[in-house]
Design a protein around this motif. Structure first.
Motif, mmCIF file in Angstrom:
data_model
loop_
_atom_site.group_PDB
_atom_site.id
_atom_site.type_symbol
_atom_site.label_atom_id
_atom_site.label_comp_id
_atom_site.label_asym_id
_atom_site.label_seq_id
_atom_site.Cartn_x
_atom_site.Cartn_y
_atom_site.Cartn_z
ATOM 1 N N GLU A 175 108.321 19.480 30.100
ATOM 2 C CA GLU A 175 106.835 20.126 29.334
ATOM 3 C C GLU A 175 107.213 20.401 27.843
ATOM 4 O OE1 GLU A 175 104.154 24.149 29.358
ATOM 5 O OE2 GLU A 175 105.691 24.042 30.691
ATOM 6 N N LEU A 176 108.208 21.069 27.261
ATOM 7 C CA LEU A 176 108.407 21.184 25.886
ATOM 8 C C LEU A 176 108.740 20.029 25.242
ATOM 9 C CD1 LEU A 176 111.382 24.026 26.468
ATOM 10 C CD2 LEU A 176 109.028 24.051 25.351
ATOM 11 N N GLU A 211 114.185 24.625 23.494
ATOM 12 C CA GLU A 211 113.260 25.574 23.596
ATOM 13 C C GLU A 211 113.585 26.482 22.322
ATOM 14 O OE1 GLU A 211 111.410 28.156 27.032
ATOM 15 O OE2 GLU A 211 113.621 28.026 27.277
ATOM 16 N N ARG A 253 117.694 22.068 27.777
ATOM 17 C CA ARG A 253 116.543 23.228 27.486
ATOM 18 C C ARG A 253 116.505 24.101 26.855
ATOM 19 N NH1 ARG A 253 113.568 26.181 32.536
ATOM 20 N NH2 ARG A 253 115.485 27.192 32.330
ATOM 21 N N ASP A 274 114.552 19.527 35.600
ATOM 22 C CA ASP A 274 113.939 20.602 34.712
ATOM 23 C C ASP A 274 112.580 20.383 34.274
ATOM 24 O OD1 ASP A 274 113.761 22.808 33.086
ATOM 25 O OD2 ASP A 274 115.707 22.860 32.243
ATOM 26 N N ARG A 275 111.693 20.836 34.859
ATOM 27 C CA ARG A 275 110.091 20.697 34.520
ATOM 28 C C ARG A 275 109.846 21.392 33.209
ATOM 29 N NH1 ARG A 275 108.601 21.961 40.646
ATOM 30 N NH2 ARG A 275 108.486 19.462 41.445
ATOM 31 N N ARG A 276 110.314 22.581 32.778
ATOM 32 C CA ARG A 276 110.022 23.137 31.672
ATOM 33 C C ARG A 276 110.496 22.131 30.495
ATOM 34 N NH1 ARG A 276 107.017 26.056 28.308
ATOM 35 N NH2 ARG A 276 108.074 27.269 26.909
ATOM 36 N N ARG A 277 111.653 21.934 30.536
ATOM 37 C CA ARG A 277 112.205 20.741 29.661
ATOM 38 C C ARG A 277 111.418 19.825 29.351
ATOM 39 N NH1 ARG A 277 117.956 17.866 30.471
ATOM 40 N NH2 ARG A 277 117.664 16.391 28.802
#
Length: 165
Positions: free
Chosen positions: A110-111, A33, A29, A105-108
């Protein structure tokens, strides 16, 4: 055929998209990011809607006896997946981005889904591929080569000496 389904093939054939999705799935991530932030300096991040917000689940991992034998269920692995659709101007079809990776990892996710959607857009593909996918793929290749060297250093050559009859 809608413009949504035509868009990815006009930029890259399915194997090429599969390759960049694999690179995104293997990228940690923090690296993803930072790379996406650098790549999007000149491109405003478009708004999007979730078709499937990041969700965590389990996937069955299968193995093969001896690498080529009968398949068997090895166990389960935690995966996170997400699907989003970029908001398009009225009358235009929107681009859909997908992501799936090991871990929680939800943010990962999403990205990665956002990067996949942007890479499918002809106006952003070349820049994002050069600034995002190529450096991440090169970084992964270096890590893979290092792991292969470490494994090769522990390799033992077995051979059999034949005695005379």
């Amino acid at each position: 055929m809608s413009a949504t389904s035509a868009s990815p093939s006009s930029v890259a054939p399915a194997p090429v998209r599969r390759a960049w999705i694999a690179v995104l799935a293997r990228t940690p991530r923090d690296d993803l990011e930072a790379a996406l932030e650098r790549a999007l300096r000149d491109i405003p991040a478009p708004p999007y809607d979730w078709l499937r917000p990041p969700e965590i689940g389990l996937a069955m991992v299968r193995g093969r006896i001896g690498g080529s034998g009968d398949p068997f269920n090895l166990g389960e692995a935690t995966v996170t997946r997400a699907t989003l659709r970029l908001r398009a101007p009225a009358g235009a079809d929107a681009t859909v981005g997908v992501a799936c990776h090991l871990g929680r990892d939800r943010r990962r996710a999403e990205l990665a889904a956002l990067a996949d959607a942007l890479l499918q857009m002809p106006e952003h593909h070349a820049v994002l591929h050069k600034q995002l996918i190529e450096p991440l793929a090169a970084q992964q290749a270096v890590k893979r080569a290092g792991r292969q060297q470490d494994a090769a250093a522990t390799r033992v050559e077995f051979f059999t000496m034949v005695r005379g009859d």
